[in-house]
Write a protein that holds these residues in place. Structure first.
Motif, short mmCIF file in Angstrom:
data_model
loop_
_atom_site.label_atom_id
_atom_site.label_comp_id
_atom_site.label_asym_id
_atom_site.label_seq_id
_atom_site.Cartn_x
_atom_site.Cartn_y
_atom_site.Cartn_z
N ALA A 195 -31.00 26.94 -7.15
CA ALA A 195 -29.99 27.73 -6.44
C ALA A 195 -29.26 26.89 -5.40
CB ALA A 195 -30.64 28.94 -5.77
N THR A 196 -29.95 25.91 -4.83
CA THR A 196 -29.33 25.07 -3.81
C THR A 196 -28.37 24.05 -4.42
OG1 THR A 196 -31.19 23.52 -3.85
CG2 THR A 196 -31.29 25.33 -2.26
N ALA A 197 -28.46 23.86 -5.74
CA ALA A 197 -27.51 22.95 -6.39
C ALA A 197 -26.13 23.58 -6.46
CB ALA A 197 -27.98 22.58 -7.80
N TYR A 198 -26.09 24.92 -6.40
CA TYR A 198 -24.82 25.63 -6.49
C TYR A 198 -24.38 26.19 -5.14
CZ TYR A 198 -26.29 25.63 -11.38
OH TYR A 198 -26.72 25.25 -12.63
N PRO A 205 -30.36 32.37 -0.68
CA PRO A 205 -30.81 33.76 -0.88
C PRO A 205 -29.74 34.68 -1.46
CG PRO A 205 -31.59 32.93 1.23
CD PRO A 205 -30.64 31.91 0.69
N ILE A 206 -28.46 34.38 -1.20
CA ILE A 206 -27.40 35.20 -1.79
C ILE A 206 -27.34 34.98 -3.30
CG2 ILE A 206 -24.91 35.65 -1.81
CD1 ILE A 206 -24.79 34.76 1.08
N VAL A 207 -27.49 33.75 -3.72
CA VAL A 207 -27.42 33.41 -5.14
C VAL A 207 -28.62 33.97 -5.89
CG1 VAL A 207 -27.52 31.47 -6.76
CG2 VAL A 207 -26.01 31.35 -4.76
N LEU A 208 -29.80 33.87 -5.29
CA LEU A 208 -31.02 34.31 -5.95
C LEU A 208 -31.12 35.83 -5.98
CD1 LEU A 208 -33.43 31.73 -4.29
CD2 LEU A 208 -32.82 31.78 -6.73
N ASN A 209 -32.02 36.32 -6.78
CA ASN A 209 -32.43 37.72 -6.69
C ASN A 209 -33.95 37.76 -6.63
OD1 ASN A 209 -33.61 38.56 -9.49
ND2 ASN A 209 -31.73 37.45 -10.00
N THR A 210 -34.50 38.79 -6.03
CA THR A 210 -35.94 38.81 -5.76
C THR A 210 -36.76 38.90 -7.03
OG1 THR A 210 -35.43 39.90 -3.68
CG2 THR A 210 -37.72 39.90 -4.35
N ALA A 211 -36.26 39.58 -8.04
CA ALA A 211 -36.99 39.63 -9.31
C ALA A 211 -37.16 38.23 -9.89
CB ALA A 211 -36.25 40.54 -10.30
N LYS A 357 -31.85 16.17 -6.83
CA LYS A 357 -30.48 16.47 -6.39
C LYS A 357 -30.43 17.80 -5.67
CE LYS A 357 -25.67 16.68 -7.85
NZ LYS A 357 -24.70 16.49 -8.96
N SER A 358 -31.04 18.82 -6.26
CA SER A 358 -31.04 20.14 -5.63
C SER A 358 -31.79 20.11 -4.31
CB SER A 358 -31.67 21.16 -6.58
OG SER A 358 -30.94 21.29 -7.76
N PHE A 359 -32.95 19.45 -4.31
CA PHE A 359 -33.78 19.47 -3.11
C PHE A 359 -33.14 18.69 -1.96
CE2 PHE A 359 -37.36 18.00 -0.48
CZ PHE A 359 -37.87 19.24 -0.12
N THR A 360 -32.60 17.50 -2.25
CA THR A 360 -31.99 16.73 -1.17
C THR A 360 -30.73 17.41 -0.65
OG1 THR A 360 -30.84 15.35 -2.82
CG2 THR A 360 -32.92 14.51 -1.94
N LYS A 361 -30.02 18.11 -1.51
CA LYS A 361 -28.87 18.88 -1.04
C LYS A 361 -29.32 19.95 -0.06
CE LYS A 361 -24.70 21.22 -2.73
NZ LYS A 361 -24.75 22.43 -1.91
N ALA A 362 -30.45 20.59 -0.38
CA ALA A 362 -30.99 21.60 0.52
C ALA A 362 -31.41 20.99 1.86
CB ALA A 362 -32.18 22.29 -0.13
N LEU A 363 -31.74 19.71 1.87
CA LEU A 363 -32.16 19.05 3.11
C LEU A 363 -31.01 18.50 3.92
CD1 LEU A 363 -35.32 17.01 1.99
CD2 LEU A 363 -35.21 19.29 3.00
#
Length: 611
Positions: A195-198, A205-211, A357-363
């Motif tokens: 989700a953090t890649a996008y 949290p907006i991109v994700l859903n809890t399910a 890529k996703s993780f470092t973007k989140a950092l």
């Protein structure tokens, strides 16, 4: 079964998920710096993935064969019940986080959701939730009613003889749903971290859903809250902070981290019994070098969060693969970015490799450069990525283009299996007892070329270099099979013009100590959540690793590293000193686990709030 009511059901379900996402965003808008409308389109994609995953079992009920009229009645009823359960699950989970997100600032995962449902505090909060969010049950009931209408219109499938066309349609639809449920045809199915890649970590949290987050965390290393020590005991056992920063480097010093693949102390560094790194050995002798340093994990995925964010993988799975990978963290690139630094990360493998890529973007990494971004694809080694000597040369050129001050990191890869060398260089480097050794020697030569080529650049003179292995490489040599050799790596801090003195008292060092030490050297205050310690701190954090269900803390006994083991629920015979160490380990582990569960791993999420 008619296709039309089924299509209508899934359409209403996806639209209902979008409605809940909108309500979630509006209710929790204060927690997001900005809300981009494009996030809702990306979120719809994650919703579709979720529905596809949950819908896959339906294919078992609708194989393209005729089983008789009686079976078709059963088939219809089971389909209706299963679709109702899917709808209930998705609506309940997504509605839950509309109310609960403000307490955790993350989408609930499986373990935390179970913890909340079974915890003693949940019943006391239920009444407050219902009073504050009285409208939410009404929304839930309305959406459920809309879902029930097409479900009631489902009819038993018509009896039809098997046919080739029917089989082809079934297979095509099944493959489409499988690919959608994986999130695409990439090697690894889509996960929470993607989700953090996008988006960004704050917007994820907006991109994700809890399910989706519950599905992805139902069986991947979730843990339970720990109450081994009371708060007063924790304060006594955890290392205390409060001294003034060491501050030996001028403001706006560039920071560059060199992460070296599989450079364990067994074959690399000045205190290696059989070193294949003559250049690195000479460089580290001019550095603040730790003779006894350890990796906080056994894989490359363990190293990145440990080095960049001070977050170890004291779990059965790497932190990046854990249910807690979407927690907000204070990371070194994020902190320096807030001080005006540009940030980047380089790894010559494919950009989806190991979720970096996703993780470092989140950092807080602004620019990620992998194989796809590299300008000359002829430098691909045919297996893993760009040859190290090419990638390091490219890295140096790119650093010269960056505006100072900057933070950047490169992760080498040629000393990773399958341990191959460029055909023109195979005879240049000594072979050792294992194939790994020759590739380590090759990467050491690539490092020498990098330092020789760029040492005259203006940015180079104003740069703090942190040099660390990611982990110890695989070895079959018996002398390296002890616990200490399994984790010993070289770690050092090098500045071309400003010598950095060693701490007055020698300490064991670990990867999660890198971030607090860099902040100390730059004169920046310690973080409120910090599992490691600056090497200049009087009180040191435990030098701890997770090893096959046990936690090990490494102590220097005057001649070598001695591991002290602690395992939750296991009694051991300790000396008096070892008993105190085990208490400190359990306190640090409790602090770590409960902080992960409650998403209290950053300055922003440490504010007092309900569990």
């Amino acid at each position: 079964m008619k296709v039309k009511p089924l299509f209508k059901y899934f359409t209403i379900l996806l639209l209902g998920m979008s409605v809940l996402r909108l309500l979630f965003t509006l209710q929790n808008a204060a927690f997001f710096k900005e809300i981009d409308p494009a996030l809702f389109l990306i979120g719809f994609y994650f919703d579709a993935v979720t529905v596809a995953l949950l819908g896959l079992p339906l294919f078992l009920l609708h194989l393209p064969f005729s089983f008789g009229a009686r079976f078709q009645v059963v088939q219809q009823r089971i389909s209706q019940v299963y679709l109702l359960l899917i709808g209930l699950l998705i609506l309940v989970l997504n509605s839950w986080d509309i109310a609960y997100f403000s307490y955790t600032q993350k989408r609930s995962g499986f373990s935390y959701f179970v913890h909340l449902l079974t915890g003693t505090e949940t019943s006391s909060l239920a009444g407050e939730f219902l009073m504050e969010f009285w409208w939410l049950p009404l929304v839930f009931i309305a959406l459920l009613y809309l879902l029930l209408r097409p479900l009631m219109q489902l009819e038993k499938p018509a009896v039809a003889p098997p046919s080739r066309m029917r089989l082809l349609k079934f297979v095509a639809l099944f493959l489409f749903v499988v690919v959608l449920g994986r999130g695409g045809v990439q090697l690894r199915p889509i996960g929470i971290i993607d989700a953090t890649a996008y988006s960004s970590l704050e917007q994820a949290p907006i991109v994700l859903n809890t399910a989706f987050t519950v599905l992805k965390t139902s069986d991947d290393g979730a843990v339970n809250a720990l109450q081994l020590h009371r708060q007063a005991e924790l304060r006594r056992l955890l290392p205390q902070k409060g001294k003034e920063p060491f501050a030996v480097l001028p403001p706006n010093t560039n920071v560059v981290i060199l992460l070296l693949e599989s450079f364990g102390t067994n074959y690399a560094g000045p205190n290696s019994p059989q070193s294949f790194t003559p250049f690195l050995d000479s460089l580290l002798k001019q550095s603040l070098f730790f003779e006894y340093a350890i990796a906080n994990g056994r894989t490359s995925m363990d190293a990145v969060p440990a080095v960049l964010a001070g977050m170890p993988s004291w779990l059965p799975e790497s932190y990046i693969l854990s249910p807690y990978c979407s927690n907000q963290l204070n990371s070194l690139p994020q902190i320096l970015q807030s001080k005006g630094y540009q940030t980047s990360f380089y790894h010559g493998a494919k950009e989806g490799s190991m979720n970096f890529k996703s993780f470092t973007k989140a950092l807080g990494i602004e620019n990620y450069k992998g194989l796809e971004s590299y300008p000359n694809q002829a430098h691909f080694d045919g297996n893993w990525g760009v040859w190290d000597h090419h990638m390091l040369h490219y890295f140096g050129r790119e650093l010269g283009k960056m505006r100072q001050p900057f933070f950047s990191s490169i992760f080498t890869l040629s000393s990773h299996h399958p341990y191959i060398l460029p055909s023109t260089m195979k005879q240049r480097f000594p072979s050792g007892p294992e194939p790994l050794c020759q590739t380590i020697a090759y990467t050491d030569d690539a490092l020498q070329r990098f330092f020789k080529r760029y040492s005259k650049e203006a940015w180079f003179q104003n740069t703090l270099f942190i040099i660390s292995a990611d982990h110890v490489g695989p070895t079959r040599q018996k002398q390296f099979q002890t616990l200490d050799w399994r984790y010993r790596i070289p770690i050092a801090f090098y500045h071309p013009t400003l010598p950095i003195s060693k701490p007055s008292k020698g300490v064991v060092f670990q990867q999660i100590d890198i971030m607090p030490t860099v902040l100390d050297l730059l004169g920046l205050p310690p973080l409120p959540f910090q599992l490691g310690s600056s090497c200049f701190d009087t009180e040191q954090s435990q030098k701890m690793v997770y090893d096959n269900g046990n936690l090990l803390s490494f102590i220097y006994n005057g001649t070598n590293l001695l591991p002290i083991a602690w395992t939750h629920g296991v009694a051991r015979d300790y000396t008096k000193d070892q008993a105190l160490i085990s208490q400190k380990m359990s306190a640090l582990y409790q602090h770590y686990i409960n902080s992960l569960l409650q998403n209290r791993c950053s300055r922003a999420t440490l504010k007092g709030r309900l569990p």
